[in-house]
Design a protein around this motif. Sequence first.
Motif, PDB file in Angstrom:
ATOM      1  N   GLU A   1      16.704 -49.336 -33.799  1.00 25.54           N
ATOM      2  CA  GLU A   1      15.525 -49.577 -34.673  1.00 25.54           C
ATOM      3  C   GLU A   1      15.838 -50.977 -35.050  1.00 25.54           C
TER       4      GLU A   1
ATOM      5  N   THR B   1       4.298 -46.830 -28.454  1.00 23.52           N
ATOM      6  CA  THR B   1       4.438 -45.689 -29.093  1.00 23.52           C
ATOM      7  C   THR B   1       4.222 -45.556 -30.556  1.00 23.52           C
ATOM      8  N   THR B   2       4.329 -44.365 -30.962  1.00 19.25           N
ATOM      9  CA  THR B   2       4.449 -44.392 -32.490  1.00 19.25           C
ATOM     10  C   THR B   2       5.813 -44.070 -33.079  1.00 19.25           C
ATOM     11  N   ARG B   3       6.829 -44.513 -32.135  1.00 13.67           N
ATOM     12  CA  ARG B   3       8.392 -44.588 -32.806  1.00 13.67           C
ATOM     13  C   ARG B   3       8.418 -45.812 -33.277  1.00 13.67           C
ATOM     14  N   THR B   4       9.521 -45.660 -34.332  1.00  8.26           N
ATOM     15  CA  THR B   4       9.857 -46.682 -34.796  1.00  8.26           C
ATOM     16  C   THR B   4      11.381 -47.425 -34.148  1.00  8.26           C
TER      17      THR B   4
ATOM     18  N   LYS C   1      10.125 -48.823 -27.908  1.00  4.59           N
ATOM     19  CA  LYS C   1       9.303 -48.155 -28.746  1.00  4.59           C
ATOM     20  C   LYS C   1       7.798 -48.924 -28.799  1.00  4.59           C
ATOM     21  N   SER C   2       7.762 -50.040 -28.120  1.00  3.29           N
ATOM     22  CA  SER C   2       6.341 -50.659 -27.997  1.00  3.29           C
ATOM     23  C   SER C   2       5.324 -49.714 -27.313  1.00  3.29           C
TER      24      SER C   2
END
Length: 218
Positions: A89, A64-67, A61-62
């Motif tokens: 997550e 990016t906007t993803r959690t 996720k780092s």
Amino acid sequence: MELTASEKKVLNGISFNTEEIDSGNLRESDMALLKEMRAVESYLTAKYPNYSFEITGCEPKSGTTRTYSEWYFKSAEIDRESAFIAMSEEDGDSFSIRDAFFGQLIGAPIKNYLEQFLAAEKLPIIRIDVSFWEYLGDEYDDKISPEKVLTGEIDAGNDFKIFLDDSMLKEKDYSAIKEKIKNCLQANNVSGEVYLVILSNADGDVARDRVFSDSILL
């Protein structure tokens, strides 16, 4: 720290710290990835005890906007070119993990149900494809009910594609055929989105030989 060959391969595909990974002297960021990777593998093994899994890659996720991070994996029992995906997550000191592997268990039974329902309409079905948009966590294990997924009691994001052979259709009112399929599936409490594709013949190319296509929302 002892790492398996596959763990080293995955970490080397994510991180630039090759020397530290190969020696097992991991940096903090790689330790965190290893912990998450092992959590995903343990989750899959516990959820689907009749299958064996290997993590093959990751999109962290780092940056990016993803959690969540996306972990790619394969199963020794299933011959498939593309990898399966699990989403992981952070949840305090542990991880909340979801996957779509359940589709391998219920896809065939759901396809059989759809074929049975549509058989009464005497439609020239070429094939039916079954897939799912949602990723489900450990609240559903390998005993997940195909019937509850089909009717939407379990929301798995049902996505069905129905292909018909136009050369075998007696009627050419495609909108009427679409409504017939919609009414049939609704009468059997089917939930999800259906994409109807009518091809010129059973061997027709999905792109070049399409004579009609439309979506049906159930």
